[in-house]
Design a protein around this motif. Structure first.
Motif, PDB file in Angstrom:
ATOM      1  N   VAL A 179       0.822  -1.208   0.000  1.00  0.00           N
ATOM      2  CA  VAL A 179       0.000   0.000   0.000  1.00  0.00           C
ATOM      3  C   VAL A 179       0.857   1.259   0.000  1.00  0.00           C
ATOM      4  O   VAL A 179       0.481   2.274  -0.591  1.00  0.00           O
ATOM      5  N   TYR A 180       2.040   1.189   0.600  1.00  0.00           N
ATOM      6  CA  TYR A 180       2.915   2.366   0.635  1.00  0.00           C
ATOM      7  C   TYR A 180       3.530   2.649  -0.735  1.00  0.00           C
ATOM      8  O   TYR A 180       3.828   3.797  -1.055  1.00  0.00           O
ATOM      9  N   ALA A 181       3.715   1.588  -1.529  1.00  0.00           N
ATOM     10  CA  ALA A 181       4.191   1.805  -2.897  1.00  0.00           C
ATOM     11  C   ALA A 181       3.144   2.544  -3.713  1.00  0.00           C
ATOM     12  O   ALA A 181       3.468   3.339  -4.603  1.00  0.00           O
ATOM     13  N   VAL A 182       1.863   2.315  -3.396  1.00  0.00           N
ATOM     14  CA  VAL A 182       0.777   2.959  -4.123  1.00  0.00           C
ATOM     15  C   VAL A 182       0.644   4.430  -3.730  1.00  0.00           C
ATOM     16  O   VAL A 182       0.435   5.297  -4.583  1.00  0.00           O
ATOM     17  N   ILE A 183       0.771   4.726  -2.437  1.00  0.00           N
ATOM     18  CA  ILE A 183       0.514   6.096  -1.984  1.00  0.00           C
ATOM     19  C   ILE A 183       1.749   6.992  -2.005  1.00  0.00           C
ATOM     20  O   ILE A 183       1.629   8.219  -1.917  1.00  0.00           O
ATOM     21  N   SER A 184       2.942   6.422  -2.136  1.00  0.00           N
ATOM     22  CA  SER A 184       4.150   7.251  -2.080  1.00  0.00           C
ATOM     23  C   SER A 184       4.204   8.324  -3.174  1.00  0.00           C
ATOM     24  O   SER A 184       4.697   9.432  -2.912  1.00  0.00           O
ATOM     25  N   PRO A 185       3.704   8.074  -4.400  1.00  0.00           N
ATOM     26  CA  PRO A 185       3.688   9.178  -5.380  1.00  0.00           C
ATOM     27  C   PRO A 185       2.849  10.367  -4.926  1.00  0.00           C
ATOM     28  O   PRO A 185       3.162  11.514  -5.259  1.00  0.00           O
ATOM     29  N   PHE A 186       1.793  10.111  -4.168  1.00  0.00           N
ATOM     30  CA  PHE A 186       0.984  11.215  -3.652  1.00  0.00           C
ATOM     31  C   PHE A 186       1.812  12.099  -2.724  1.00  0.00           C
ATOM     32  O   PHE A 186       1.736  13.322  -2.775  1.00  0.00           O
ATOM     33  N   LEU A 187       2.596  11.451  -1.877  1.00  0.00           N
ATOM     34  CA  LEU A 187       3.402  12.209  -0.921  1.00  0.00           C
ATOM     35  C   LEU A 187       4.478  13.014  -1.635  1.00  0.00           C
ATOM     36  O   LEU A 187       4.749  14.167  -1.281  1.00  0.00           O
ATOM     37  N   PHE A 188       5.094  12.412  -2.657  1.00  0.00           N
ATOM     38  CA  PHE A 188       6.121  13.142  -3.397  1.00  0.00           C
ATOM     39  C   PHE A 188       5.541  14.373  -4.076  1.00  0.00           C
ATOM     40  O   PHE A 188       6.113  15.466  -4.008  1.00  0.00           O
ATOM     41  N   LEU A 189       4.386  14.203  -4.722  1.00  0.00           N
ATOM     42  CA  LEU A 189       3.785  15.345  -5.400  1.00  0.00           C
ATOM     43  C   LEU A 189       3.354  16.416  -4.409  1.00  0.00           C
ATOM     44  O   LEU A 189       3.469  17.613  -4.687  1.00  0.00           O
ATOM     45  N   THR A 190       2.869  15.989  -3.249  1.00  0.00           N
ATOM     46  CA  THR A 190       2.486  16.958  -2.223  1.00  0.00           C
ATOM     47  C   THR A 190       3.681  17.791  -1.805  1.00  0.00           C
ATOM     48  O   THR A 190       3.604  19.028  -1.717  1.00  0.00           O
ATOM     49  N   LEU A 191       4.804  17.138  -1.545  1.00  0.00           N
ATOM     50  CA  LEU A 191       5.999  17.867  -1.141  1.00  0.00           C
ATOM     51  C   LEU A 191       6.528  18.733  -2.276  1.00  0.00           C
ATOM     52  O   LEU A 191       6.984  19.859  -2.055  1.00  0.00           O
TER      53      LEU A 191
END
Length: 204
Positions: A157-169
């Protein structure tokens, strides 16, 4: 008119609070400033939100938390493949959260959660846990149908959501995340991320 104004006040306060929380952070945002920005007194603000934590929690729920019920309902009747569902989840996240001011809430939590455990716990309940559950549901659907190979859901699940965190930052701290010479298209970035993810998930 007086009734309409009274009904509008909570929404105006949440708009003002969102702007200030994103611009200044949680610690530096004063309720007096939120009230002034919304054009009301501090006492009026406290009629609707008894504390700054209550105000922040309402901002989180209104701008992010309410989305998960909508997404879960959409996936109940989703007719496409799980790969298509995953692509849709990326596009929908960008449309409703990533490209909006609401993305600043996640950046704020990454920076300040350790100093404010009360709001961090609320964010976990309203955003992190529903988000993880939704992504687990998508991955499980793919595995159950044989479209995805078996994976460890707790970690996948973290592989799926990690792009969201990168784009947020990258939205709110671009110089720290992306070289000044590079322009990142969020849509192309998410498309590449989901393509790489799917090639690692799809069964042979």
């Amino acid at each position: 008119m007086r009734v309409r104004r009274k009904q509008a006040r909570p929404a105006e306060l949440l708009e003002a609070a969102l702007d200030l929380f994103i611009a200044k952070g949680y610690a530096a945002t004063k309720v007096e400033a939120v009230a002034a920005r919304a054009g009301v007194s501090k006492g009026t603000l406290f009629l609707y939100f008894p504390s700054k934590a209550d105000l922040f929690n309402a901002v989180v729920r209104e701008n992010i938390g309410i989305r998960f019920q909508q997404w879960n309902q959409e996936f109940e009747t989703f007719q496409g493949s799980t790969a298509e569902m995953l692509r849709y989840s990326y596009c929908s996240w960008w449309e409703h959260i990533g490209s909006t001011r609401a993305s600043g809430i996640t950046k704020l939590m990454l920076c300040e959660a350790s100093n404010f455990p009360e709001i961090a716990q609320f964010y976990q309940q309203e955003v992190s846990e529903p988000g993880h559950a939704l992504m687990r549901r998508i991955l499980q659907r793919g595995m159950d149908s044989g479209e995805f190979r078996p994976v460890d859901l707790d970690h996948a699940v973290y592989a799926v959501i990690s792009p969201f965190l990168f784009l947020t930052l990258s939205q709110h701290a671009s110089l720290a995340c992306i070289p000044a010479s590079l322009t990142v298209s969020p849509q192309l970035y998410l498309e590449n991320q989901v393509n790489m993810l799917l090639h690692g998930l799809l069964a042979s």
